[in-house]
Design a protein around this motif. Structure first.
Motif, short mmCIF file in Angstrom:
data_model
loop_
_atom_site.label_atom_id
_atom_site.label_comp_id
_atom_site.label_asym_id
_atom_site.label_seq_id
_atom_site.Cartn_x
_atom_site.Cartn_y
_atom_site.Cartn_z
N THR A 91 20.70 -57.58 -73.03
CA THR A 91 21.39 -58.21 -71.90
C THR A 91 21.74 -57.20 -70.83
O THR A 91 21.79 -55.98 -71.08
CB THR A 91 22.69 -58.89 -72.37
OG1 THR A 91 23.46 -57.93 -73.08
CG2 THR A 91 22.42 -60.08 -73.25
N VAL A 116 22.82 -53.57 -74.72
CA VAL A 116 23.43 -53.98 -73.46
C VAL A 116 23.19 -52.89 -72.41
O VAL A 116 23.50 -51.72 -72.63
CB VAL A 116 24.95 -54.22 -73.62
CG1 VAL A 116 25.54 -54.69 -72.29
CG2 VAL A 116 25.22 -55.22 -74.72
N THR A 130 24.24 -51.70 -68.70
CA THR A 130 25.22 -51.93 -67.63
C THR A 130 24.94 -50.98 -66.48
O THR A 130 24.45 -49.87 -66.69
CB THR A 130 26.68 -51.72 -68.10
OG1 THR A 130 26.78 -50.43 -68.66
CG2 THR A 130 27.09 -52.73 -69.12
N ALA A 137 24.55 -56.23 -67.72
CA ALA A 137 25.88 -56.47 -67.15
C ALA A 137 25.99 -55.62 -65.88
O ALA A 137 25.88 -54.40 -65.94
CB ALA A 137 26.96 -56.07 -68.14
#
Lengths: 483, 140
Positions: free
Chosen positions: A342, A386, A388, A344
């Motif tokens: 993912t 993740v 970011t 962010a």
């Protein structure tokens, strides 16, 4: 008795003359007569220098004036025209009332001394020039490790240095080195030879071959050491390149063996899946084949990165867009591995200067590593990676965090080394080495925190202001655009 | 040889999947782990007759696993076969490693990568034969 003193006066191995207050020579010894003739009654300045008037700074005049001895250096001219450099000493001759009635002048021939002095000066000057101009770094250090002398090459490379400690100048350390050749020389008086990696004043790493020798004083004690260092950086670079080529070949061969095992395995599962009519096995085998084909592609790109250098092309990179692109590129593999990849994005991170292809390749490499780390962790489920991105002036910060297998300290400290791989047979040890090189060339950094069994977090920081040097430098060839 | 217990220790998931499927297809009872620490746990519970171990593993190496097994009398009947892509290095490392552990037997077999399935089966068959002979001698 008087006769004896007269004899002494006559035979003194220097010019002796006695002067009255009007500077007339009233007596002279044998050597005086030999070189200046029978000149009694003439003024000393006529006899000694052929002048018509008194000399400035006349030591005879000074002794008449103050009644004490004087000393000076003069050049006399003999009757034969020869110039004689002399050291002049005067002494007053007093009457019974203590008044100076005459002055005795003694001239000692110092031509030989002057010649030796000149030779010594020239010799020292020559040695000084040699010390200054010799094309290696020379320094002299005392027992307190303080640099007392340094030649031009040393000063130009390591800064003024005089009065500083050798360890701070050579290695930018706050305390002495563990092995100190100077102290070894002070201890045993023997010449030491060794190789060192030192750092110049501008931070450049230099390989030097260093010879340290004792400097003895008149009593035979070691009062200092002289250190001569020859720059062998180019030789070491060449050796390193040759070693790298050998390691590269070994590493590629090792990596290919791993890929072949993966491909063999995939083909085996596909074939036996069809034979046994087990579609899930065919699927598993086909995924294995695809994965290893992807690995081959990645390995080829890594080799290209390593093999070719090219100039960086600095452009503004939309950080959020780049991160989204990197996540997209890993999404298929993440889905296949049944893990969540993912993105962010914090606020609007904006743009960061950099080479878009190189930065993308660097981030893709780290994300791929994180996916591998999750896949290798068979002891827990629910894996996630993740990515970011956020603006933390003066940096643009990309963080890639996974909850995969993690790394112990030793692995963590070696991951950016060339040809180091924690992936056993499936790694070439090129990927993170190249990523780190890209970050470094852009004036940024990659930091990593990791714990075995828990996961890893890579933080890539790139400067928001492009560093001028990065425009000049070259980066490993990136073929990210070919993906 | 059917049902022989084999433990595969390799940090490359593809190799593990391949060897597990291949050996199970040939009647072996297979377990697999990714590192030495978990391999030792599995040995305690599973009592494998043969261990197929990679040399380069995260943390403790495959050679470390070999020495640990050789030192423990409980596993004296357990055969260890090393698998590696670095055959020459392995031979050199094995020699020097085992010299430093005096009197210790080396691996029972060495298999290179890429894995030759025929060679794997041949090594396992040979180990099974040796085991049968040893048991026969013990019975006599």
């Amino acid at each position: 008795m008087t006769e004896r003193y007269r004899q002494y006066f006559e035979e003194m191995p220097c010019y002796l003359s006695v002067h009255d207050p009007s500077f007339r020579i009233i007596d002279g010894n044998q050597r005086f007569r030999r070189d200046f003739g029978e000149r009694l009654g003439d003024q000393c300045y006529r006899v000694y220098k052929g002048r018509d008037e008194g000399c400035e700074n006349c030591p005879v005049a000074a002794t008449f004036a103050d009644g004490v001895s004087h000393m000076s250096e003069q050049i006399l001219v003999t009757t034969g025209g020869e110039k004689v450099q002399v050291l002049v000493n005067t002494t007053p001759i007093r009457n019974g009332a203590g008044e100076t009635v005459a002055v005795m002048e003694m001239h000692t021939d110092i031509r030989e001394v002057k010649l030796l002095q000149e030779q010594l000066r020239r010799s020292q000057s020559r040695l000084g020039r040699l010390f200054e101009e010799v094309p290696c770094y020379i320094s002299v250090q005392g027992p307190d490790r303080v640099i007392q002398h340094a030649n031009r090459a040393f000063r130009e490379t390591f800064g003024p240095a005089l009065g500083d400690h050798c360890y701070s100048v050579y290695k930018h350390r706050d305390e002495p080195c563990l092995y100190c050749p100077s102290q070894e020389v002070f201890a045993n008086g023997k010449v030491q030879k060794h190789e060192e990696l030192v750092t110049s004043a501008c931070g450049e790493q230099i390989n030097v071959l260093c010879t340290t020798a004792p400097l003895h004083n008149a009593a035979g004690e070691i009062e200092a050491v002289i250190e001569m260092s020859t720059d062998i950086t180019e030789i070491r670079k060449l050796q390193s390149q040759l070693t790298s080529i050998g390691l590269l070949v070994g590493s590629i061969s090792h990596g290919i063996k791993g890929l072949l095992t993966g491909l063999d395995g995939g083909m085996y599962l596909v074939n036996t899946g069809f034979d046994k009519n087990r579609p899930e096995r065919v699927k598993q085998g086909w995924e294995m084949v695809q994965r290893n084909v992807e690995r081959i592609r990645s390995m080829v790109l890594d080799i290209l990165y390593y093999a070719k250098d090219r100039d960086l092309e600095i452009n503004d990179i939309d950080a959020a867009r780049l991160a989204a692109d990197v996540v997209d590129s890993g999404q298929k593999r993440a889905t296949d591995l049944d893990l969540a990849l993912t993105l962010a994005v914090a606020d609007e991170p904006g743009v960061v200067p950099g080479d878009p292809k190189a930065v993308r390749a660097m981030l893709v490499n780290i994300v791929e590593n994180s996916l591998d780390a999750c896949r290798a962790d068979t002891y827990k489920t629910g894996h996630a990676v993740v990515v970011t991105v956020r603006r933390v002036p003066p940096w643009m910060e990309f963080a890639i965090e996974d909850n995969g297998i993690g790394m112990d300290r030793e692995t963590r400290e070696k991951i950016f080394s060339l040809f180091f791989s924690s992936k056993g047979i499936s790694g070439t040890g090129l990927g993170l080495f190249i990523s780190n090189k890209i970050a470094d060339k852009l004036g940024g950094s990659i930091d990593v925190a990791s714990e075995p069994g828990k996961g890893s977090r890579f933080v890539v920081r790139l400067p928001l202001e492009a560093k001028p040097s990065t425009h000049q430098g070259s980066a490993p060839e990136t073929a990210a655009g070919e993906r | 040889m059917s049902g022989q217990r084999v433990l595969v220790v390799d940090d490359d998931p593809d190799t593990v999947i391949y060897l597990t499927a291949f050996l199970e297809d040939h009647g072996y009872d297979v377990r697999a782990t990714n590192d030495t620490v978990h391999a030792l746990d599995t040995i305690e519970r599973y009592h494998p007759e043969v261990i197929l171990a990679d040399v380069v593993l995260p943390g403790r190496s495959g050679l470390d696993l070999l020495v640990t097994i050789r030192r423990d009398p409980r596993w004296r009947d357990c055969a260890v076969v090393m698998i590696t892509g670095m055959d020459e290095i392995l031979q050199h490392d094995c020699a020097s490693y085992l010299v430093s552990h005096e009197g210790m037997a080396g691996p029972d077999g060495v298999l290179g990568k890429p894995i030759d399935p025929g060679a794997v089966l041949a090594v396992l068959a040979e180990l099974s034969r040796r085991r049968a002979c040893t048991k026969l001698e013990e019975c006599r």
